[in-house]
Scaffold this motif. Structure first.
Motif, short mmCIF file in Angstrom:
data_model
loop_
_atom_site.label_atom_id
_atom_site.label_comp_id
_atom_site.label_asym_id
_atom_site.label_seq_id
_atom_site.Cartn_x
_atom_site.Cartn_y
_atom_site.Cartn_z
N CYS A 93 0.85 -1.20 0.00
CA CYS A 93 0.00 0.00 0.00
C CYS A 93 0.88 1.25 0.00
N HIS A 95 2.88 2.56 2.25
CA HIS A 95 2.89 3.44 3.43
C HIS A 95 4.29 3.92 3.78
N GLU A 129 -3.21 1.56 9.94
CA GLU A 129 -4.33 1.99 9.06
C GLU A 129 -5.03 0.80 8.44
N GLU A 130 -4.25 -0.27 8.16
CA GLU A 130 -4.81 -1.43 7.44
C GLU A 130 -5.71 -2.27 8.34
N HIS A 341 -2.19 -2.74 -3.06
CA HIS A 341 -2.37 -4.07 -2.45
C HIS A 341 -2.02 -5.20 -3.43
#
Ligand SMILES: [Zn+2]
Ligand SMILES: [Zn+2]
Length: 390
Positions: A93, A95, A129-130, A341
């Motif tokens: 993702c 991050h 966050e995930e 993802h």
């Protein structure tokens, strides 16, 4: 561009190699939500070295942090970092790029401290966050209470100023029936798996009467112990998403009603659990902040890509946007068509394109923060817009 803003842009360029290294280090050591000890350590070490006052474990969350520069009475602007990875596919993702660009924006402002208008810059590290809802916990703990506006970017396959996010409620439905021999005495059993299947069927029928911008998706997390036992226990997890908070809760109640009906039909008891820690709210748009970001984006050389109309996700940044003015522009860090993802996005998140996006995003966030500090009337305008929009 003013001399002050020019010095911020130059500061990001000078930090380029250091920020890329920071991004790569986080990328190459993926840590799941609430376990991001190394990432939080590297980020706070970096910010501390640039002159920030660093607080770790803020809001009672071990891997959260807040780094502050205070130059006197004025607005408080937060730049948020995420740094959690995904199970199995690492930083798919991107991050690591969010983290390094947020820290880079803060560092550039710290370097330009001498020309910084009065106020506070906070780089806030928001874990998990995930799915873990780190920002939800930080909001509850009051970490955003004195923040006037917040900015975060997210890496993507193109740059988009504003991308809607759906609100999401996650529910677990556990059905309890009665075990019996599936051949000798099936009539003695109460089939919990049937309740799960009836729930899925009821939800599937309901879809026709659901708005197209909503999403309902679930999995069976327990379907029984053996085929020769009538399942006494079965469970399912459902995610329910909608573009508005009221619609989200309304839809969740309808899904829960499907489970209740299934329990009734099969004679099972239902335990429905809805985890309040990871309800992600929709992203509330703030055009005042977006307009400012858009101008600075051009300065930093970011151009908007083609819009994405119907592929929608969710994030706990939505919750922040429901309590203070907040934006999350998407920044191109991967070739067009690379979905987040995926293993392809994970690989892209440390390529030269990702470095370019990281630095442009850091510049844009730093310049936008500078503008907000320089003109508190803009902060007031963002707050007024926040108060009147829903
Ligand atoms: Zn993600
Ligand atoms: Zn993400």
């Amino acid at each position: 561009m003013s001399d002050a803003k020019d010095s911020i842009v130059q500061a990001v360029d000078r930090l380029g190699d250091e920020l890329e290294a920071l991004s790569r280090r986080i990328h190459d050591h993926p840590e799941l939500g609430y376990q991001e000890k190394q990432a939080a350590g590297w980020l706070t070490e970096f910010l501390g070295a640039k002159g920030f006052k660093v607080e770790t474990g803020v809001g009672g969350v071990e891997t959260a942090f807040r780094a502050t520069i205070d130059t006197g009475e004025g607005p408080t602007i937060a730049i948020m970092c995420e740094y959690d990875a995904l199970p199995g596919i690492g930083h798919a993702c991107g991050h690591n790029v969010i983290a390094a660009s947020g820290a880079g924006a803060g560092a550039a402002l710290a370097v330009a401290r001498g020309v910084l208008p009065k106020g506070r810059v906070q780089v806030i590290g928001t874990p998990a966050e995930e799915g873990g809802g780190g920002k939800c916990r930080l909001i509850k703990a009051g970490v955003f209470k004195d923040v006037d506006a917040a900015i975060m970017i997210h890496g993507f396959d193109r740059t988009i100023l504003h991308q809607d996010l759906l609100g999401i409620v996650r529910g677990t439905f556990e059905f309890t029936g009665k075990a019996s021999h599936a051949s000798a005495d099936p009539w003695e059993g109460v089939n919990a798996l049937d309740a799960v299947i009836a729930t899925f069927n009821a939800v599937s029928m309901m879809r026709q009467q659901v708005r197209p911008d909503c999403r309902i998706h679930g999995i069976i997390t327990n379907g029984g112990a053996a085929a020769n036992i009538i399942p006494e226990y079965a469970s399912a997890v459902f995610y329910v998403r909608a573009p508005r908070i009221d619609m989200m809760w309304d839809l969740y109640k309808r899904v829960e009603a499907c489970a209740q009906g299934a329990a009734k039909a099969t004679g099972c008891t239902l335990e429905a659990t809805q985890n309040s820690d990871n309800v992600y709210e929709p992203l509330k748009r703030n055009q005042t902040l977006l307009d400012l970001f858009a101008v600075n984006m051009k300065t930093a050389g970011l151009e908007e890509g083609p819009p994405v109309l119907d592929r929608l996700g969710s994030s706990d940044v939505g919750n922040v946007s429901q309590v203070i003015p907040c934006i999350q522009p998407m920044v191109g860090i991967a070739p067009l068509g690379t979905a987040i993802h995926t293993r392809e996005f994970e690989a892209a998140a440390v390529k030269p394109l990702a470095r370019a996006g990281l630095l442009a995003a850091a510049k844009t966030m730093a310049l936008t923060t500078f503008d907000l500090l320089a003109d508190p009337a803009r902060v007031r305008a963002a707050k007024e817009e926040f108060a009147r929009s829903r």
